[in-house]
Scaffold this active site. Structure first.
Site, short mmCIF file in Angstrom:
data_model
loop_
_atom_site.label_atom_id
_atom_site.label_comp_id
_atom_site.label_asym_id
_atom_site.label_seq_id
_atom_site.Cartn_x
_atom_site.Cartn_y
_atom_site.Cartn_z
CB ALA A 9 75.24 102.66 -6.91
CB CYS A 10 78.68 98.94 -4.24
SG CYS A 10 77.95 97.31 -4.45
CB SER A 11 82.26 97.33 -7.34
OG SER A 11 83.17 98.27 -6.84
CB ALA A 41 78.89 101.75 -10.20
#
Length: 108
Positions: A9-11, A41
């Site tokens: 999960a990232c931005s 996210a």
């Protein structure tokens, strides 16, 4: 069906796409069958509620500020979570990130 599900999960779920590809290549070379994918996210809650749910969640270094909140959610769901090593993320070292996920899973 894949043995384990690994979520990064990232931005926005975009910057980890290349890392997912590198991890998939490393998994294939290691002879393991994992479903590995990237998400934003903002999508973590949804992913944790899925059946089957992820077996491990790795946060991109750019969203490390969310780690405490996400950890509470993953603990509640019984899913190990950690932050991707910034150096491995920057170098897109799929093998090292895969090994970190497997360590959380207890697979290696």
């Amino acid at each position: 069906m894949a043995e384990k599900i690994i979520i990064l999960a990232c931005s926005a779920g975009m910057s980890t796409s290349l890392l997912v590809s590198k991890m998939e290549a490393a998994a294939k070379q290691d002879g393991v069958d994992y479903k590995i994918f990237a998400t934003s996210a903002a999508d973590i809650d949804h992913q944790l509620s899925q059946d089957p749910h992820p077996d491990v969640l790795l946060l991109g270094p750019q969203v490390r500020y969310m780690a405490n909140d996400v950890k509470k959610k993953t603990d509640k769901a019984g899913i190990p979570m950690d932050i991707i090593n910034m150096s491995d993320y920057g170098m897109m070292n799929g093998e090292n990130v895969l090994q970190a996920a497997e360590k959380l899973l207890g697979d290696r």
